[in-house]
Design an enzyme around this catalytic site. Structure first.
Site, mmCIF file in Angstrom:
data_model
loop_
_atom_site.group_PDB
_atom_site.id
_atom_site.type_symbol
_atom_site.label_atom_id
_atom_site.label_comp_id
_atom_site.label_asym_id
_atom_site.label_seq_id
_atom_site.Cartn_x
_atom_site.Cartn_y
_atom_site.Cartn_z
ATOM 1 N N ASN A 119 0.720 -1.226 -0.034
ATOM 2 C CA ASN A 119 -0.080 -0.056 -0.253
ATOM 3 C C ASN A 119 0.688 1.285 -0.181
ATOM 4 O O ASN A 119 0.743 2.218 0.710
ATOM 5 C CB ASN A 119 -0.991 0.001 1.277
ATOM 6 C CG ASN A 119 -2.090 -1.068 1.111
ATOM 7 O OD1 ASN A 119 -2.662 -1.301 0.048
ATOM 8 N ND2 ASN A 119 -2.097 -1.780 2.332
ATOM 9 N N ARG A 124 8.032 6.847 -2.224
ATOM 10 C CA ARG A 124 8.065 6.460 -0.896
ATOM 11 C C ARG A 124 9.118 5.111 -0.512
ATOM 12 O O ARG A 124 9.681 5.276 0.511
ATOM 13 C CB ARG A 124 6.709 6.554 0.005
ATOM 14 C CG ARG A 124 6.872 6.690 1.203
ATOM 15 C CD ARG A 124 5.406 6.652 1.955
ATOM 16 N NE ARG A 124 5.481 6.792 3.445
ATOM 17 C CZ ARG A 124 5.721 7.705 4.096
ATOM 18 N NH1 ARG A 124 6.049 8.490 3.957
ATOM 19 N NH2 ARG A 124 5.711 7.294 5.538
ATOM 20 N N ARG A 169 3.958 -0.096 9.067
ATOM 21 C CA ARG A 169 4.627 -1.029 8.425
ATOM 22 C C ARG A 169 5.888 -1.393 9.270
ATOM 23 O O ARG A 169 6.354 -2.538 9.600
ATOM 24 C CB ARG A 169 5.319 -0.822 6.939
ATOM 25 C CG ARG A 169 4.129 -0.718 6.150
ATOM 26 C CD ARG A 169 4.551 -0.082 4.599
ATOM 27 N NE ARG A 169 3.894 0.411 3.843
ATOM 28 C CZ ARG A 169 3.394 1.662 4.178
ATOM 29 N NH1 ARG A 169 3.712 2.483 4.981
ATOM 30 N NH2 ARG A 169 2.503 2.053 3.327
ATOM 31 N N LYS A 209 -0.159 -10.745 -2.116
ATOM 32 C CA LYS A 209 0.433 -9.988 -3.123
ATOM 33 C C LYS A 209 1.914 -10.054 -2.801
ATOM 34 O O LYS A 209 2.693 -10.124 -3.860
ATOM 35 C CB LYS A 209 -0.202 -8.596 -3.195
ATOM 36 C CG LYS A 209 0.524 -7.825 -4.368
ATOM 37 C CD LYS A 209 1.276 -6.766 -4.063
ATOM 38 C CE LYS A 209 1.853 -5.805 -5.091
ATOM 39 N NZ LYS A 209 2.708 -4.749 -4.553
ATOM 40 N N PRO A 226 1.770 -11.896 -9.523
ATOM 41 C CA PRO A 226 1.247 -10.890 -8.405
ATOM 42 C C PRO A 226 0.104 -9.872 -8.880
ATOM 43 O O PRO A 226 0.109 -9.404 -10.084
ATOM 44 C CB PRO A 226 2.402 -10.257 -8.064
ATOM 45 C CG PRO A 226 3.561 -11.098 -8.418
ATOM 46 C CD PRO A 226 3.074 -11.866 -9.613
ATOM 47 N N ASP A 228 -1.765 -6.691 -8.281
ATOM 48 C CA ASP A 228 -2.007 -5.326 -7.536
ATOM 49 C C ASP A 228 -2.746 -4.304 -8.274
ATOM 50 O O ASP A 228 -3.815 -4.872 -9.008
ATOM 51 C CB ASP A 228 -0.586 -4.600 -7.551
ATOM 52 C CG ASP A 228 0.009 -3.907 -8.957
ATOM 53 O OD1 ASP A 228 -0.880 -4.538 -9.965
ATOM 54 O OD2 ASP A 228 0.803 -2.984 -9.045
#
Length: 275
Positions: A119, A124, A169, A209, A226, A228
């Site tokens: 997410n 970042r 996280r 994922k 995967p 997303d």
């Protein structure tokens, strides 16, 4: 793929099978940066610069064997693309991302990187990983630092990871470092894909994922896909509308089989370019 080993690194001649922009900017890796026309790549404690010439690329490095493996230079992507050409949906994605190669990445670095990626956006993610390198790694070249060792990361508390920008996280990183170490990740290679996926999902910060990303980009398992936001968007454009990402994943693996991971990279890179 044609390449030669030279005094200052590797010369890659097959531009139709190797393009650093396609390889590095297709979502599989975060340990690179572009300065001018040069890509600087720094997995683990290794370093290379990729420089384009008229009919080839120079991978300038002292760690030749490492980067031959890292860039998977001994795999035949012309054959892979030929096999994928049977799927009409891949015509434009393969033309667009013709130079993609799936990297052979370190399992531990890949796990930490993709937990951070959850997410999150690439800018970042890169910032957080570079913060970790600067604080805990060793200087490689200029402002580029090595990826921290397991022991250094294990010594950090949850607040440290928050200070690095990891946000929520941080707790995942703190916990997963106490659940698994690099040697264990290597031992997992003996498991089947399904067993390995189920094992990874039990670890902190690793959902379906992230597990699939680790399977594809760390364990090099081609039979995973995967899913997303971009892949879900692609699926709903070209297939029957479906919100359940687990069902999307299963449907795409059923379609592409052992080539699922390669198909995913071409489709992801192309779909993201449309926005």
């Amino acid at each position: 793929m044609k390449y030669t080993v030279e005094e200052n690194g590797i010369r890659v001649y097959s531009k139709d099978e190797f393009n650093p922009e396609h390889i590095l900017e297709c979502g599989q890796v975060f340990c690179y940066k572009k300065e001018g026309e040069i890509y600087k790549v720094f997995p683990g404690a290794n370093y290379a610069e990729i420089i384009e010439e008229e009919d080839n690329y120079i991978i300038k490095t002292k760690n030749v064997d490492y980067f031959i493996n890292f860039f998977d230079l001994n795999s035949d992507y012309t054959l892979i693309k030929k096999k994928l050409s049977q799927f009409n949906i891949l015509d434009k994605p393969i033309q667009f991302g013709y130079g993609i190669r799936i990297l052979n990445q370190d399992l531990f670095e890949t796990m930490i990187s993709f937990i951070i990626s959850s997410n999150n956006n690439i800018k970042r993610i890169t910032m957080i990983l570079n913060n970790l390198r600067r604080e805990l790694g060793e200087q490689i070249e200029g402002d580029i630092y090595s990826f921290p060792s397991y022991q250094k990361l294990l010594s950090c508390d949850e607040q440290f990871f928050k200070n690095m920008g990891a946000g929520y996280r941080a707790s995942y990183l703190y916990k997963v470092l106490r659940q698994v170490e690099p040697k264990m990740l290597e031992e997992f290679k003996s498991l089947s894909v399904d067993e390995l996926r189920n094992k990874l999902i039990t670890l902190s910060g690793i959902g379906p994922k992230v597990a699939d990303c680790l399977l594809l980009f760390g364990y090099h398992k081609g039979e995973v896909f995967p899913v997303d936001t971009w892949i879900a968007q692609m699926y709903n454009m070209y297939y029957s509308p479906l919100e359940n990402r687990e069902k999307i994943r299963k449907n795409l693996v059923d379609e592409f089989g052992d080539l699922s991971g390669f198909a995913q990279q071409y489709l992801f890179f192309y779909q993201r370019s449309l926005n």
